[in-house]
Motif scaffolding. Structure first.
Motif, PDB file in Angstrom:
ATOM      1  N   CYS A 152      -1.662  -6.876  -8.716  1.00 23.44           N
ATOM      2  CA  CYS A 152      -0.528  -7.350  -9.509  1.00 23.44           C
ATOM      3  C   CYS A 152      -0.146  -6.313 -10.561  1.00 23.44           C
ATOM      4  CB  CYS A 152      -0.868  -8.673 -10.198  1.00 23.44           C
ATOM      5  SG  CYS A 152      -1.272 -10.020  -9.075  1.00 23.44           S
ATOM      6  N   GLY A 153       1.124  -5.956 -10.595  1.00 22.85           N
ATOM      7  CA  GLY A 153       1.638  -5.086 -11.642  1.00 22.85           C
ATOM      8  C   GLY A 153       1.225  -3.633 -11.551  1.00 22.85           C
ATOM      9  N   ARG A 154       0.705  -3.186 -10.416  1.00 20.95           N
ATOM     10  CA  ARG A 154       0.249  -1.803 -10.282  1.00 20.95           C
ATOM     11  C   ARG A 154       0.877  -1.116  -9.065  1.00 20.95           C
ATOM     12  NH1 ARG A 154      -1.697  -1.035 -15.291  1.00 20.95           N
ATOM     13  NH2 ARG A 154      -3.684  -2.094 -15.735  1.00 20.95           N
ATOM     14  N   MET A 155       2.026  -1.555  -8.641  1.00 19.25           N
ATOM     15  CA  MET A 155       2.604  -1.008  -7.412  1.00 19.25           C
ATOM     16  C   MET A 155       3.015   0.455  -7.579  1.00 19.25           C
ATOM     17  SD  MET A 155       1.963  -3.523  -5.669  1.00 19.25           S
ATOM     18  CE  MET A 155       2.513  -2.767  -4.145  1.00 19.25           C
ATOM     19  N   ASP A 156       3.499   0.845  -8.749  1.00 17.34           N
ATOM     20  CA  ASP A 156       3.876   2.249  -8.971  1.00 17.34           C
ATOM     21  C   ASP A 156       2.654   3.155  -8.886  1.00 17.34           C
ATOM     22  OD1 ASP A 156       6.487   1.470  -9.315  1.00 17.34           O
ATOM     23  OD2 ASP A 156       6.399   1.486 -11.518  1.00 17.34           O
ATOM     24  N   GLU A 157       1.561   2.713  -9.498  1.00 21.37           N
ATOM     25  CA  GLU A 157       0.331   3.514  -9.446  1.00 21.37           C
ATOM     26  C   GLU A 157      -0.222   3.586  -8.027  1.00 21.37           C
ATOM     27  OE1 GLU A 157       0.984   1.137 -11.534  1.00 21.37           O
ATOM     28  OE2 GLU A 157       0.815   1.912 -13.584  1.00 21.37           O
ATOM     29  N   LEU A 158      -0.131   2.473  -7.308  1.00 20.41           N
ATOM     30  CA  LEU A 158      -0.601   2.467  -5.922  1.00 20.41           C
ATOM     31  C   LEU A 158       0.227   3.420  -5.069  1.00 20.41           C
ATOM     32  CD1 LEU A 158      -2.585   1.126  -3.922  1.00 20.41           C
ATOM     33  CD2 LEU A 158      -0.793  -0.548  -3.434  1.00 20.41           C
ATOM     34  N   ALA A 159       1.529   3.483  -5.313  1.00 22.21           N
ATOM     35  CA  ALA A 159       2.407   4.398  -4.569  1.00 22.21           C
ATOM     36  C   ALA A 159       2.030   5.855  -4.844  1.00 22.21           C
ATOM     37  CB  ALA A 159       3.864   4.145  -4.946  1.00 22.21           C
ATOM     38  N   ARG A 160       1.648   6.157  -6.071  1.00 23.45           N
ATOM     39  CA  ARG A 160       1.233   7.528  -6.396  1.00 23.45           C
ATOM     40  C   ARG A 160      -0.071   7.887  -5.695  1.00 23.45           C
ATOM     41  NH1 ARG A 160       1.195   8.809 -12.579  1.00 23.45           N
ATOM     42  NH2 ARG A 160       0.967  10.912 -11.693  1.00 23.45           N
ATOM     43  N   LEU A 161      -0.965   6.920  -5.599  1.00 25.19           N
ATOM     44  CA  LEU A 161      -2.207   7.154  -4.870  1.00 25.19           C
ATOM     45  C   LEU A 161      -1.938   7.404  -3.392  1.00 25.19           C
ATOM     46  CD1 LEU A 161      -4.828   4.638  -6.332  1.00 25.19           C
ATOM     47  CD2 LEU A 161      -5.160   7.090  -6.011  1.00 25.19           C
ATOM     48  N   MET A 162      -1.063   6.619  -2.800  1.00 20.87           N
ATOM     49  CA  MET A 162      -0.729   6.793  -1.394  1.00 20.87           C
ATOM     50  C   MET A 162      -0.080   8.150  -1.159  1.00 20.87           C
ATOM     51  SD  MET A 162      -1.775   4.104   0.235  1.00 20.87           S
ATOM     52  CE  MET A 162      -0.888   4.231   1.786  1.00 20.87           C
ATOM     53  N   GLN A 163       0.747   8.577  -2.101  1.00 18.73           N
ATOM     54  CA  GLN A 163       1.387   9.882  -1.974  1.00 18.73           C
ATOM     55  C   GLN A 163       0.361  11.010  -2.038  1.00 18.73           C
ATOM     56  OE1 GLN A 163       4.293  10.702  -5.011  1.00 18.73           O
ATOM     57  NE2 GLN A 163       5.080  12.519  -3.988  1.00 18.73           N
ATOM     58  N   ALA A 164      -0.611  10.883  -2.947  1.00 18.87           N
ATOM     59  CA  ALA A 164      -1.656  11.909  -3.053  1.00 18.87           C
ATOM     60  C   ALA A 164      -2.478  11.973  -1.776  1.00 18.87           C
ATOM     61  CB  ALA A 164      -2.552  11.618  -4.254  1.00 18.87           C
ATOM     62  N   ALA A 165      -2.736  10.819  -1.166  1.00 21.36           N
ATOM     63  CA  ALA A 165      -3.480  10.805   0.095  1.00 21.36           C
ATOM     64  C   ALA A 165      -2.682  11.478   1.199  1.00 21.36           C
ATOM     65  CB  ALA A 165      -3.820   9.367   0.481  1.00 21.36           C
ATOM     66  N   ALA A 166      -1.378  11.224   1.239  1.00 18.79           N
ATOM     67  CA  ALA A 166      -0.530  11.866   2.253  1.00 18.79           C
ATOM     68  C   ALA A 166      -0.503  13.378   2.058  1.00 18.79           C
ATOM     69  CB  ALA A 166       0.884  11.288   2.186  1.00 18.79           C
ATOM     70  N   VAL A 167      -0.490  13.816   0.796  1.00 22.84           N
ATOM     71  CA  VAL A 167      -0.505  15.256   0.506  1.00 22.84           C
ATOM     72  C   VAL A 167      -1.806  15.880   0.980  1.00 22.84           C
ATOM     73  CG1 VAL A 167      -0.616  16.929  -1.375  1.00 22.84           C
ATOM     74  CG2 VAL A 167       1.119  15.137  -1.408  1.00 22.84           C
ATOM     75  N   ALA A 168      -2.919  15.174   0.761  1.00 23.07           N
ATOM     76  CA  ALA A 168      -4.217  15.710   1.193  1.00 23.07           C
ATOM     77  C   ALA A 168      -4.249  15.921   2.693  1.00 23.07           C
ATOM     78  CB  ALA A 168      -5.335  14.754   0.772  1.00 23.07           C
ATOM     79  N   ARG A 169      -3.592  15.059   3.423  1.00 25.37           N
ATOM     80  CA  ARG A 169      -3.596  15.152   4.883  1.00 25.37           C
ATOM     81  C   ARG A 169      -2.777  16.346   5.365  1.00 25.37           C
ATOM     82  NH1 ARG A 169      -3.257   9.598   8.294  1.00 25.37           N
ATOM     83  NH2 ARG A 169      -4.503  10.304  10.094  1.00 25.37           N
TER      84      ARG A 169
END
Length: 499
Positions: A152-169
């Motif tokens: 709850c209330g952390r969707m922006d932070e979660l999106a940044r984490l997903m982006q960092a994971a995509a960059v790592a790949r």
């Protein structure tokens, strides 16, 4: 629910007429049977006055006493529309939604919808989380529940984490390391945020290693990181055992044998023997290697003998040689031996990560509570991140670390480690700072816990947010204390939480 929903609207729009062909016998007594099915302990936990009033209401309705019926409804603070909906045993949010829609037309409810947007948001909430808002619990199971899988209330932070994971790949091929550092006060939800990455990532082929440091880990060099790798490889041992016990092959079998072959090619026998001192499951994954080592006593070559001697540095004095560096040991020979061994160990862990990760199955490596990490573990982490450009075979890893912002400066090694990441041109660093939830996030968290629409818990959420400043841990603690002192309690009559 759709059929029952249709029956309800038919009765509402026809002033109580029953849908042709719809058997009503038995349905009029659903509330009776539901009440009678409660055990004594459940009744003790409910409001006895409400229960008595509900029985009085039933008696008045059966005898056709409209005056007493109206009085009973007033005492219960429930409308006849809502009472009929309760008899259908529909989920509470649907009952509330229909009741407030009807009351909005008559203008007789403080909870009535003010705009079409409010109605749209409520319906969307039910559609997105049907297991929360459209599921009724059995009697006696009505406890305050915060779902760990709901963010709850952390969707922006979660999106940044997903982006960092995509960059790592992607960027691993360019020899860049992707690092995410999540900081915040205790209870801000750092671990919860990162752990919500596990399910979507593993569904997309990612490997996941979770390393949790604690206050006692600083006195034991590398124990926490070794335990995290041990948990990962123990799961591979279990997978290997299940494959050996099966008569047929499955889709994941090839993945395991490919990884084991890659580890053996990258580390070779001496490297696997050394790392087995920290990751015992390697012995179960490579039984042939260790059988040969025991039988031949590593006498095949001087090189293998030297490696075995190095591996036993920690065996004789488990961590003294590594801790010697941290304790500024005066013995120069011991210092040199420990330094050589630690450098070799860092190199072997680098090769291990290269062996188990690739763009098809990248690794998500989460290190939680870094403020309590020992110096050797932080040096190892730094070497893994910085070692990306030292080999033609890059590792495909997303490193994620979390730490308490108020305690980071206490651990000087952590400060130096973070600074090295910030100064490096080979590290793609993402910094995420978690403060308290916004009012909307606090409201969503309470709405999920109470299984009520956000529209109805907004006033409660405002008070809770003011007292807790949106800290998720404090929100949970405050609501739990309200349940203990019964300022927040579950009503079996209205089948919802009241405050």
């Amino acid at each position: 629910y759709f059929q029952q929903f249709g029956n309800i609207f038919f009765e509402l729009f026809t002033n109580g007429k029953t849908l042709p062909g719809e058997a009503s016998s038995g349905k009029d007594h659903c509330l009776d049977s539901a009440e009678e099915s409660k055990d004594e302990s459940s009744r003790d936990n409910s409001n006895d006055g409400d229960y008595k009033h509900s029985r009085a209401l039933e008696g008045a309705r059966k005898h056709g006493d409209m005056s007493e019926t109206c009085k009973a409804f007033k005492r219960l603070e429930i409308t006849e529309v809502e009472y009929k909906l309760r008899q259908k045993l529909l989920p509470t949010p649907i009952c509330i939604l229909v009741t407030d829609l009807v009351q909005a037309i008559g203008g007789t409810s403080n909870d009535a919808f003010e705009t079409l947007g409010d109605l749209s948001l409520e319906l969307k909430q039910m559609m997105e989380s049907p297991d929360v808002y459209l599921t009724e619990e059995s009697v006696g199971e009505h406890k305050l529940q915060f779902r760990d899988d709901l963010l709850c209330g952390r969707m922006d932070e979660l999106a940044r984490l997903m982006q960092a994971a995509a960059v790592a790949r992607v960027e691993s091929r360019a020899f860049f390391s992707s690092v995410v550092l999540v900081r915040g006060e205790p209870g801000a939800g750092k671990s919860h945020l990162v752990q919500n990455m596990k399910h979507p990532l593993t569904k997309n082929g990612w490997l996941y290693i979770n390393c949790n440091f604690d206050r006692f880990s600083q006195s034991q060099a590398l124990v926490t990181i070794s335990s995290a790798f041990e948990d990962f490889f123990r799961s591979l041992v279990e997978l290997k055992t299940s494959i050996e016990n099966r008569d047929h092959a499955e889709d994941g079998d090839e993945f395991l044998f490919t990884m084991l072959a890659s580890i053996e090619d990258n580390l070779e026998v001496p490297g696997i023997v050394v790392l087995s001192q920290f990751i015992p499951s390697l012995r179960s994954l490579y039984p042939n290697i260790f059988q040969r080592v025991v039988v031949e006593e590593l006498s095949e070559s001087d090189c293998e003998q030297d490696d075995w001697d190095n591996a036993n540095i920690l065996d004789s004095s488990k961590s003294s040689s590594i801790d010697c560096i941290d304790d500024d040991c005066d013995d120069d020979d011991a210092f040199i031996d420990a330094n050589i061994f630690q450098n070799r160990l860092q190199y072997l862990f680098q090769k291990l990560l290269r062996a188990i990760s690739n763009p098809e199955s990248p690794l998500f490596f989460f290190l939680d509570d870094l403020q309590w990490a020992d110096c050797s573990s932080l040096r190892l982490l730094s070497s893994l991140v910085m070692g990306q450009d030292t080999d033609d075979n890059p590792m495909c890893v997303c490193f994620v670390g979390s730490y308490r912002s108020s305690e980071a400066n206490i651990n000087q090694s952590l400060v130096e480690c973070i600074q090295s990441f910030e100064d490096s041109n080979a590290v793609l660093l993402t910094s995420i700072s978690l403060d308290g939830l916004a009012k909307e996030g606090t409201c969503a968290m309470i709405s999920s816990a109470l299984k009520l629409p956000a529209r109805l818990v907004r006033n409660l959420a405002d008070v809770v947010h003011m007292k807790t400043l949106g800290n998720p841990l404090f929100v949970r603690t405050l609501l739990a204390s309200m349940v203990d002192d019964q300022s927040l309690s579950y009503s079996f009559l209205t089948r919802r939480w009241m405050w």
